[in-house]
Design an enzyme around this catalytic site. Sequence first.
Site, PDB file in Angstrom:
ATOM      1  N   ASP A 259       0.854  -1.183   0.000  1.00  0.00           N
ATOM      2  CA  ASP A 259       0.000   0.000   0.000  1.00  0.00           C
ATOM      3  C   ASP A 259       0.898   1.244   0.000  1.00  0.00           C
ATOM      4  O   ASP A 259       1.764   1.356  -0.864  1.00  0.00           O
ATOM      5  CB  ASP A 259      -0.969  -0.061   1.186  1.00  0.00           C
ATOM      6  CG  ASP A 259      -2.128   0.900   1.016  1.00  0.00           C
ATOM      7  OD1 ASP A 259      -2.395   1.298  -0.122  1.00  0.00           O
ATOM      8  OD2 ASP A 259      -2.765   1.260   2.016  1.00  0.00           O
ATOM      9  N   ASP A 263       1.668   7.075   4.840  1.00  0.00           N
ATOM     10  CA  ASP A 263       0.330   7.656   4.741  1.00  0.00           C
ATOM     11  C   ASP A 263       0.033   8.470   5.994  1.00  0.00           C
ATOM     12  O   ASP A 263       0.371   8.076   7.111  1.00  0.00           O
ATOM     13  CB  ASP A 263      -0.731   6.565   4.553  1.00  0.00           C
ATOM     14  CG  ASP A 263      -0.765   6.043   3.109  1.00  0.00           C
ATOM     15  OD1 ASP A 263       0.125   6.418   2.323  1.00  0.00           O
ATOM     16  OD2 ASP A 263      -1.685   5.267   2.778  1.00  0.00           O
ATOM     17  N   ARG A 315       1.179   9.573  -6.272  1.00  0.00           N
ATOM     18  CA  ARG A 315       1.084  10.070  -4.898  1.00  0.00           C
ATOM     19  C   ARG A 315       2.439  10.516  -4.333  1.00  0.00           C
ATOM     20  O   ARG A 315       2.961   9.918  -3.414  1.00  0.00           O
ATOM     21  CB  ARG A 315       0.477   9.031  -3.968  1.00  0.00           C
ATOM     22  CG  ARG A 315      -0.890   8.553  -4.382  1.00  0.00           C
ATOM     23  CD  ARG A 315      -1.470   7.602  -3.345  1.00  0.00           C
ATOM     24  NE  ARG A 315      -2.788   7.131  -3.772  1.00  0.00           N
ATOM     25  CZ  ARG A 315      -3.495   6.204  -3.134  1.00  0.00           C
ATOM     26  NH1 ARG A 315      -3.010   5.660  -2.044  1.00  0.00           N
ATOM     27  NH2 ARG A 315      -4.682   5.842  -3.584  1.00  0.00           N
TER      28      ARG A 315
HETATM   29 CA    CA Z   1      -2.695   3.200   3.350  1.00  0.00          CA
END
Ligand code: CA
Length: 442
Positions: A259, A263, A315
């Site tokens: 992932d 984050d 991102r």
């Molecule tokens: Ca995440």
Amino acid sequence: MSHRRRGLSLVALAGMLGLALSTPAGAEPHDAGRDISRDISRDTLAADDGWAAADGGTTGGSTADAAHVFTVRDRSELVRALDGGSDTPKIIRIAGTIDANTADDGGKLDCDDYATGGYELRKYLTAYDPRGWGSARPSGPQEEARQASAAKQAERIELPVGSHTTIVGLKGAVIKGASLQLRGSDHVIIRNLELRDAYDCFPVWQPNTGGLGDWKTAYDNIWLRGATHVWIDHVTISDQGHPDEDEPTYFGRNHLRHDGLLDITNASDLVTVSWSRFADHDKGLLIGNGDTATGDRGKLRVTLHHNQFENVVQRAPRVRFGQVHLYNNRYVVPADAHDYRYSLGISTESAVYAENNAFTTPGHIEVADLVKSWNGTALHQTGTLFNGYPVDLLAIHNAYNSGSERDLTADVGWTPTLHQKIDSAVRADREVARGAGAGRLR
Ligand code: CA
């Protein structure tokens, strides 16, 4: 008690105990950078170094007493030092390579060791093949077994990092396979550390994601959830060991195993990420994970400076809600990166203030590819360098954007005040190439 008051009292306490709170600004430049001659364990963030310097600054575990300074060499020692994410001031020095996928007896664990309830990837793929199963969410014995198996892996590799914690790597330190989780933590410093391959053994099939369905993976190498006063510096984070591009395709989609690298979600706030390397990965940094997460409004204030984003598909970062100061970063898209999507993701209510960032890309990437907007309204950018030439990301984005996107304005509604010297993009590009990442602290 407010964060500020607590921060000051800790500094006062340190003074009483005669502890030195040094700052990196006072450090002597040291040539090699390959080794660190001074002890960085009790460093605190410099007074002007980005959003994490606001509201009393970021002190991490700098006031730890002698009983809470640990040098750890394996998962068990690391888990013991982290103390279940306790708020006790603590300093954790990482020595050598620590693999989170390790049993308590020190044995290496692989995905088969976590699999339970009859889970097998082959059976899972047969059960939920869209040609037979259709587009409903997976349910039934194989999905239940996948969830139970995933819970076993999560219990091993999710490591809680509590308030007043400093984690520093000694020379060559690596943490493999872990997800460091800062949940509601205040005052955390992570420096000079390599984090690799937060590999998900049990991705879930989501038939309704993105029209074609997609594989959803669970673990970020570092996840800030409601975390405040966080300084991440000279870390290197990548998929090294298991690049997703080597994974097979199932149901027409890459069977992703990773992932985010880092984050920052759930109203996290006051974060500085400096001199770090983010590499060889799909979804890099997500700041804000939902358009409807209105609790993030006024939070998610993050400074990203002197970082290198190399071979990151998307991102870098993608932002919702936050005021993000993005200066002096170096972006490198390698020549064989045919899956590159974008670097700056401008999403709902984001306010990204970008200054003097440098992009190096191969010929098939154009300036218009660097910025993507979903529900974004503004992007401030100046001093952007694209393959050595000054460009205006905003003008080019607006000139080339697709009909479905609104034009972005330059007014993001704020001007950063907490920052160190902002270099030219040319100089930043050179300095970051030389100085960002674990093992390069000077
Ligand atoms: Ca995440």
